[in-house]
Design a protein around this motif. Structure first.
Motif, PDB file in Angstrom:
ATOM      1  N   VAL A   1     -29.909 -54.674  10.919  1.00 44.93           N
ATOM      2  CA  VAL A   1     -28.786 -55.483  10.372  1.00 44.93           C
ATOM      3  C   VAL A   1     -29.343 -56.652   9.441  1.00 44.93           C
ATOM      4  CG1 VAL A   1     -27.455 -57.562  11.084  1.00 44.93           C
ATOM      5  CG2 VAL A   1     -27.287 -55.486  12.628  1.00 44.93           C
ATOM      6  N   ILE A   2     -30.509 -56.922   9.590  1.00 45.75           N
ATOM      7  CA  ILE A   2     -31.408 -57.961   8.843  1.00 45.75           C
ATOM      8  C   ILE A   2     -31.493 -57.593   7.542  1.00 45.75           C
ATOM      9  CG2 ILE A   2     -33.725 -57.120   9.280  1.00 45.75           C
ATOM     10  CD1 ILE A   2     -34.740 -60.037   9.563  1.00 45.75           C
ATOM     11  N   ASP A   3     -31.351 -56.052   7.280  1.00 46.80           N
ATOM     12  CA  ASP A   3     -31.397 -55.535   5.834  1.00 46.80           C
ATOM     13  C   ASP A   3     -30.204 -55.524   5.167  1.00 46.80           C
ATOM     14  OD1 ASP A   3     -34.376 -55.354   5.818  1.00 46.80           O
ATOM     15  OD2 ASP A   3     -34.111 -53.440   6.789  1.00 46.80           O
ATOM     16  N   ASP A   4     -29.061 -55.914   5.954  1.00 45.67           N
ATOM     17  CA  ASP A   4     -27.649 -55.628   5.237  1.00 45.67           C
ATOM     18  C   ASP A   4     -27.045 -56.679   6.158  1.00 45.67           C
ATOM     19  OD1 ASP A   4     -25.336 -55.049   3.945  1.00 45.67           O
ATOM     20  OD2 ASP A   4     -25.443 -53.078   4.027  1.00 45.67           O
ATOM     21  N   LYS A   5     -26.898 -57.839   6.014  1.00 42.68           N
ATOM     22  CA  LYS A   5     -26.397 -58.936   7.038  1.00 42.68           C
ATOM     23  C   LYS A   5     -24.723 -58.736   6.866  1.00 42.68           C
ATOM     24  CE  LYS A   5     -30.268 -61.859   7.754  1.00 42.68           C
ATOM     25  NZ  LYS A   5     -30.848 -62.864   7.535  1.00 42.68           N
ATOM     26  N   GLU A   6     -24.254 -58.337   5.565  1.00 40.39           N
ATOM     27  CA  GLU A   6     -22.859 -58.393   5.456  1.00 40.39           C
ATOM     28  C   GLU A   6     -22.184 -56.928   6.047  1.00 40.39           C
ATOM     29  OE1 GLU A   6     -21.364 -61.100   4.734  1.00 40.39           O
ATOM     30  OE2 GLU A   6     -23.399 -61.814   4.617  1.00 40.39           O
ATOM     31  N   ALA A   7     -23.139 -56.067   6.239  1.00 40.82           N
ATOM     32  CA  ALA A   7     -22.218 -54.765   6.485  1.00 40.82           C
ATOM     33  C   ALA A   7     -21.369 -54.823   8.076  1.00 40.82           C
ATOM     34  CB  ALA A   7     -23.663 -53.610   6.889  1.00 40.82           C
ATOM     35  N   LYS A   8     -21.853 -55.375   8.810  1.00 42.15           N
ATOM     36  CA  LYS A   8     -21.130 -55.421  10.163  1.00 42.15           C
ATOM     37  C   LYS A   8     -20.787 -54.167  10.573  1.00 42.15           C
ATOM     38  CE  LYS A   8     -20.663 -59.967  10.023  1.00 42.15           C
ATOM     39  NZ  LYS A   8     -21.578 -60.825  11.186  1.00 42.15           N
ATOM     40  N   SER A   9     -21.835 -53.258  10.655  1.00 45.53           N
ATOM     41  CA  SER A   9     -21.693 -51.865  11.006  1.00 45.53           C
ATOM     42  C   SER A   9     -21.035 -51.437  12.376  1.00 45.53           C
ATOM     43  CB  SER A   9     -22.902 -51.119  10.845  1.00 45.53           C
ATOM     44  OG  SER A   9     -23.496 -51.145   9.483  1.00 45.53           O
ATOM     45  N   LEU A  10     -21.826 -52.158  13.476  1.00 41.41           N
ATOM     46  CA  LEU A  10     -21.226 -51.683  14.655  1.00 41.41           C
ATOM     47  C   LEU A  10     -20.193 -52.397  15.064  1.00 41.41           C
ATOM     48  CD1 LEU A  10     -22.076 -50.587  17.430  1.00 41.41           C
ATOM     49  CD2 LEU A  10     -23.099 -52.841  18.126  1.00 41.41           C
TER      50      LEU A  10
END
Length: 421
Positions: free
Chosen positions: A205-214
């Motif tokens: 998450v820290i490497d792509d904070k906008e992804a909101k993957s989960l």
């Protein structure tokens, strides 16, 4: 089994849907640290987190006696999904390696829809223990192949490397839509779906904070599983909290907890709107022996963590690839190491990415005053959070096997005559 005194509560509050959320490795120190991590420094009050709001009880996590007192994820997930203690490494088999019925299998047999949404590979220990059986969590290919027989409606997470072209063809032949990009989620409007979005784990998450993957995978799971009028059982796992804990990586861990908390809030909103859904949140064990404060100092500095722009793994990779690596490290860490600290980092850099990443994590620990006691699991009890019909059943202390027994008791007593596929 569920306590006799709970029978009246059970009869009064049978949920239609059950959502089980596991913060892998997320012991009490993680949720405490997260409260301070999220605190607004511009206010006098300490803001409440979703964990503070939903806390109802605690649970012990020890495995079967043959494995001692400290559980691994497979044994603890087996306890949570079947109600039985087993040996470390076991995937929903007992100490004699006999298969145990899981919550998702029982739900499917009753006509409910089932699904998993995780940030690790979908065939990792925790999701595997809810879907299938194997004598060893390390048998990743066997576990992946067994998923074709689970009839799960939603399987979302990482793990592309374990699903061969031939295996994926078997899934599509059974009516599964196979996707491997988050942009394809919108095109999926009905079950069944097999979504594999990374080779192994989803990105930190820290490497792509906008992804909101989960949270995106969870939102899609709720949308798809809700189409069954009989109800559903969904497992959601914030898998990488544990992985960050094993690495003693506080900045990465807090970012993973943050995304898990956001996902919990999405589910909490669903529970409020539907009023027929139980959400049960817990951890499978504690990882790393995290301490909020260390070294004899009465302080912890979460503001240091907010300035870290990337995972130590990524910072290390960037530093090794560049000549002007000092400025990269200072920029990505959010602080400038001292001359002696840069000297230590130089020595680590010469040993490669792994050594440099470890050195960076230790430096972040030093500046934030974070402590760790282990790179493995510890035996702490974990917190239990719940909301919706049946939530009061999980109040107070319980063993992790009791959590499973209570959830089993909330399932329908007989199969629906119109099982939805």
């Amino acid at each position: 089994m569920a306590m006799a005194g709970n029978s009246q509560s059970i009869s009064q509050s049978h949920p239609k849907n059950i959502i089980i959320m596991i913060g892998d490795g997320m012991g009490p120190a993680y949720t405490t640290a997260y409260r301070y991590y999220k605190e607004n420094p511009n206010t006098e009050e300490m803001e409440q987190t979703v964990f503070d709001r939903l806390l109802v009880g605690m649970a012990s996590t020890y495995p079967a006696k043959v494995s001692g007192l400290i559980t691994d994820s497979a044994a603890s997930a087996t306890a949570l999904s079947t109600g039985f203690k087993t040996y470390n490494g076991a995937v929903s088999v007992d100490v004699e390696k006999r298969p145990l019925q899981t919550l998702l299998q029982k739900a499917k047999s009753l006509g409910l829809s089932t699904g998993i949404a995780v940030s690790s590979q979908v065939n990792h220990a925790t999701p595997a223990a809810f879907l299938t059986h194997n004598e060893s969590r390390q048998n990743y290919n066997e576990i992946a192949e067994s998923y074709i027989n689970t009839d799960a409606d939603v399987i979302l997470g990482g793990g592309q490397r374990y699903f061969s072209t031939e295996l994926i063809e078997k899934f599509t032949a059974k009516g599964y839509q196979h996707i491997n990009e988050f942009s394809q989620l919108d095109s999926v409007t009905s079950p069944k779906v097999l979504g594999l979005f990374a080779d192994v784990q989803l990105p930190w998450v820290i490497d792509d904070k906008e992804a909101k993957s989960l949270s995106k995978l969870t939102q899609k799971s709720l949308e798809l599983l809700s189409q069954n009028p009989n109800g559903f059982v969904l497992l959601v796992e914030g898998s990488l909290i544990d992985w960050a804990g094993h690495s003693n990586d506080i900045a990465t861990a807090m970012a993973e907890v943050d995304e898990f908390a956001y996902t919990i809030e999405i589910v909490e909103q669903f529970v409020r709107q539907q009023k027929d859904t139980l959400m049960l949140v817990t951890a499978d064990h504690n990882t790393g022996g995290l301490s909020v404060g260390a070294n004899g100092k009465y302080e912890w500095k979460p503001e240091v963590l907010h300035k870290v722009k990337a995972s130590p793994d990524n910072i290390a990779a960037s530093a090794i690839a560049a000549d002007d690596w000092h400025s990269i490290v200072s920029d990505q860490l959010g602080f400038t190491p001292s001359a002696q600290e840069f000297s230590n980092l130089t020595n680590a850099r010469m040993q490669g990415n792994k050594a440099l990443a470890i050195a960076l994590r230790k430096l972040i620990d030093l500046y934030s005053n974070t402590g760790w006691t282990s790179v493995g699991h510890t035996g702490l009890d974990v917190q239990v959070f719940a909301a919706g019909p049946g939530a009061k059943l999980f109040s107070g202390h319980q063993d992790n096997t009791e959590i499973a027994h209570k959830i089993f008791s909330l399932l329908p007593t007989r199969a629906f005559t119109n099982p939805s596929q």
